[in-house]
Design a protein around this motif. Structure first.
Motif, PDB file in Angstrom:
ATOM      1  N   VAL A 112      -4.967  -5.882   8.223  1.00 17.45           N
ATOM      2  CA  VAL A 112      -4.563  -6.296   6.874  1.00 17.45           C
ATOM      3  C   VAL A 112      -3.301  -5.550   6.453  1.00 17.45           C
ATOM      4  O   VAL A 112      -3.304  -4.339   6.271  1.00 17.45           O
ATOM      5  N   ALA A 113      -2.225  -6.315   6.313  1.00 17.71           N
ATOM      6  CA  ALA A 113      -0.938  -5.755   5.889  1.00 17.71           C
ATOM      7  C   ALA A 113      -0.924  -5.588   4.369  1.00 17.71           C
ATOM      8  O   ALA A 113      -1.663  -6.273   3.654  1.00 17.71           O
ATOM      9  N   PRO A 114      -0.072  -4.720   3.862  1.00 17.28           N
ATOM     10  CA  PRO A 114       0.014  -4.533   2.405  1.00 17.28           C
ATOM     11  C   PRO A 114       0.841  -5.609   1.701  1.00 17.28           C
ATOM     12  O   PRO A 114       0.990  -5.574   0.484  1.00 17.28           O
ATOM     13  N   LEU A 115       1.375  -6.575   2.469  1.00 15.15           N
ATOM     14  CA  LEU A 115       2.210  -7.632   1.882  1.00 15.15           C
ATOM     15  C   LEU A 115       2.050  -8.913   2.691  1.00 15.15           C
ATOM     16  O   LEU A 115       1.355  -8.930   3.700  1.00 15.15           O
ATOM     17  N   ALA A 116       2.666  -9.991   2.203  1.00 12.55           N
ATOM     18  CA  ALA A 116       2.652 -11.295   2.882  1.00 12.55           C
ATOM     19  C   ALA A 116       1.252 -11.902   2.953  1.00 12.55           C
ATOM     20  O   ALA A 116       0.853 -12.471   3.964  1.00 12.55           O
ATOM     21  N   HIS A 117       0.526 -11.800   1.863  1.00 11.11           N
ATOM     22  CA  HIS A 117      -0.839 -12.325   1.812  1.00 11.11           C
ATOM     23  C   HIS A 117      -0.869 -13.834   1.646  1.00 11.11           C
ATOM     24  O   HIS A 117       0.064 -14.433   1.103  1.00 11.11           O
ATOM     25  N   ALA A 118      -1.971 -14.435   2.062  1.00 11.03           N
ATOM     26  CA  ALA A 118      -2.150 -15.885   1.985  1.00 11.03           C
ATOM     27  C   ALA A 118      -2.302 -16.364   0.544  1.00 11.03           C
ATOM     28  O   ALA A 118      -1.888 -17.464   0.207  1.00 11.03           O
ATOM     29  N   THR A 119      -2.911 -15.538  -0.307  1.00 15.69           N
ATOM     30  CA  THR A 119      -3.081 -15.841  -1.725  1.00 15.69           C
ATOM     31  C   THR A 119      -2.695 -14.605  -2.524  1.00 15.69           C
ATOM     32  O   THR A 119      -2.659 -13.501  -1.982  1.00 15.69           O
ATOM     33  N   PRO A 120      -2.423 -14.761  -3.813  1.00 11.30           N
ATOM     34  CA  PRO A 120      -2.112 -13.564  -4.614  1.00 11.30           C
ATOM     35  C   PRO A 120      -3.302 -12.599  -4.646  1.00 11.30           C
ATOM     36  O   PRO A 120      -4.448 -13.024  -4.818  1.00 11.30           O
ATOM     37  N   VAL A 121      -3.024 -11.331  -4.445  1.00 13.92           N
ATOM     38  CA  VAL A 121      -4.042 -10.289  -4.512  1.00 13.92           C
ATOM     39  C   VAL A 121      -3.595  -9.214  -5.491  1.00 13.92           C
ATOM     40  O   VAL A 121      -2.409  -9.066  -5.765  1.00 13.92           O
ATOM     41  N   VAL A 122      -4.549  -8.481  -6.017  1.00  6.17           N
ATOM     42  CA  VAL A 122      -4.255  -7.307  -6.836  1.00  6.17           C
ATOM     43  C   VAL A 122      -4.111  -6.145  -5.861  1.00  6.17           C
ATOM     44  O   VAL A 122      -5.035  -5.865  -5.096  1.00  6.17           O
ATOM     45  N   THR A 123      -2.971  -5.504  -5.869  1.00  6.76           N
ATOM     46  CA  THR A 123      -2.733  -4.397  -4.943  1.00  6.76           C
ATOM     47  C   THR A 123      -2.568  -3.095  -5.716  1.00  6.76           C
ATOM     48  O   THR A 123      -1.857  -3.051  -6.713  1.00  6.76           O
ATOM     49  N   LEU A 124      -3.243  -2.058  -5.248  1.00  5.43           N
ATOM     50  CA  LEU A 124      -3.137  -0.718  -5.805  1.00  5.43           C
ATOM     51  C   LEU A 124      -2.735   0.234  -4.682  1.00  5.43           C
ATOM     52  O   LEU A 124      -3.298   0.161  -3.585  1.00  5.43           O
ATOM     53  N   ILE A 125      -1.797   1.102  -4.956  1.00  6.00           N
ATOM     54  CA  ILE A 125      -1.367   2.102  -3.980  1.00  6.00           C
ATOM     55  C   ILE A 125      -1.910   3.452  -4.424  1.00  6.00           C
ATOM     56  O   ILE A 125      -1.733   3.855  -5.581  1.00  6.00           O
ATOM     57  N   ASP A 126      -2.549   4.141  -3.499  1.00  2.05           N
ATOM     58  CA  ASP A 126      -3.088   5.456  -3.823  1.00  2.05           C
ATOM     59  C   ASP A 126      -1.981   6.507  -3.859  1.00  2.05           C
ATOM     60  O   ASP A 126      -1.133   6.563  -2.957  1.00  2.05           O
ATOM     61  N   ALA A 127      -1.994   7.321  -4.882  1.00  2.00           N
ATOM     62  CA  ALA A 127      -0.975   8.360  -5.074  1.00  2.00           C
ATOM     63  C   ALA A 127      -0.933   9.354  -3.916  1.00  2.00           C
ATOM     64  O   ALA A 127       0.124   9.941  -3.642  1.00  2.00           O
ATOM     65  N   GLN A 128      -2.036   9.516  -3.201  1.00  2.00           N
ATOM     66  CA  GLN A 128      -2.084  10.495  -2.107  1.00  2.00           C
ATOM     67  C   GLN A 128      -1.172  10.131  -0.934  1.00  2.00           C
ATOM     68  O   GLN A 128      -0.829  10.986  -0.128  1.00  2.00           O
ATOM     69  N   LEU A 129      -0.770   8.860  -0.833  1.00  2.00           N
ATOM     70  CA  LEU A 129       0.176   8.490   0.229  1.00  2.00           C
ATOM     71  C   LEU A 129       1.510   9.204   0.060  1.00  2.00           C
ATOM     72  O   LEU A 129       2.230   9.421   1.036  1.00  2.00           O
ATOM     73  N   PHE A 130       1.823   9.599  -1.165  1.00  2.00           N
ATOM     74  CA  PHE A 130       3.108  10.239  -1.451  1.00  2.00           C
ATOM     75  C   PHE A 130       3.166  11.682  -0.947  1.00  2.00           C
ATOM     76  O   PHE A 130       4.175  12.348  -1.100  1.00  2.00           O
ATOM     77  N   ARG A 131       2.103  12.140  -0.277  1.00  2.00           N
ATOM     78  CA  ARG A 131       2.134  13.452   0.393  1.00  2.00           C
ATOM     79  C   ARG A 131       3.046  13.407   1.612  1.00  2.00           C
ATOM     80  O   ARG A 131       3.452  14.437   2.129  1.00  2.00           O
ATOM     81  N   PHE A 132       3.352  12.201   2.079  1.00  2.00           N
ATOM     82  CA  PHE A 132       4.076  12.021   3.333  1.00  2.00           C
ATOM     83  C   PHE A 132       5.417  11.323   3.100  1.00  2.00           C
ATOM     84  O   PHE A 132       5.534  10.481   2.227  1.00  2.00           O
ATOM     85  N   ASP A 133       6.396  11.669   3.923  1.00  2.00           N
ATOM     86  CA  ASP A 133       7.694  11.002   3.883  1.00  2.00           C
ATOM     87  C   ASP A 133       7.644   9.683   4.644  1.00  2.00           C
ATOM     88  O   ASP A 133       8.339   8.732   4.300  1.00  2.00           O
ATOM     89  N   GLU A 134       6.820   9.646   5.685  1.00  2.00           N
ATOM     90  CA  GLU A 134       6.734   8.477   6.548  1.00  2.00           C
ATOM     91  C   GLU A 134       5.272   8.085   6.693  1.00  2.00           C
ATOM     92  O   GLU A 134       4.418   8.930   6.979  1.00  2.00           O
TER      93      GLU A 134
END
Length: 167
Positions: A112-134
């Motif tokens: 499951v990719a974070p984009l290019a979905h078949a239908t509109p979805v509600v997407t939330l990004i967790d703040a903890q991902l920002f611990r990393f540059d990549e």
């Protein structure tokens, strides 16, 4: 790991096309082995588990919409926090089975990719991902991933950033 899929799929092509359209320079890479879990992806890429942007899908029961939470591979999603955001004003958030995930996102679990979905979805990004540059996200297939920064993830998806993991 190589840069091309030996068997391109419609889902992988949809993600690639969206990344090109959005001028993202890091196109999907094909992994020799499937990476259906965050740990498998981290091992295949030689990165920390937290750098894997895993996709967790829930079902908002009020309108049967998919709620996608993109979080670090080393953390667990707090459903209570997600419900408070995605079901503002009340309502239930249920688990999404494989058929629901495939129908709403167009992707199978494990890709499951974070984009290019078949239908509109509600997407939330967790703040903890920002611990990393990549970070690395699935690209529509269990063998395909792409690299980006958390800021690029937010830009590419237009999704808000929240604290949605277990403390």
């Amino acid at each position: 790991m190589n840069n091309t899929s030996p068997l391109p799929t419609e889902a992988l092509q949809r993600v690639t096309d969206r990344l090109v359209l959005l001028n993202h320079t890091q196109l999907p890479r094909w992994l020799d082995d499937a990476a259906r879990t965050a740990q498998q992806a981290a091992d295949a890429l030689g990165v920390r588990l937290g750098q894997i942007a895993k996709s967790i899908v829930f079902r908002r029961e009020a309108d049967d919409v998919a709620v996608l939470v993109v979080t670090s591979g080393d953390l667990r999603v707090d459903e209570t926090k997600v419900r408070a955001i995605a079901c503002a004003g009340g309502g239930k958030l249920g688990r999404a089975d494989a058929d629901f995930v495939k129908a709403r996102t167009g992707f199978s679990i494990g890709g499951v990719a974070p984009l290019a979905h078949a239908t509109p979805v509600v997407t939330l990004i967790d703040a903890q991902l920002f611990r990393f540059d990549e970070i690395w996200a699935a690209a529509g297939h269990p063998h395909a991933v792409f690299c980006l920064s958390p800021h690029q993830l937010q830009t590419l998806t237009g999704a808000p950033v929240h604290d949605v993991t277990v403390a």
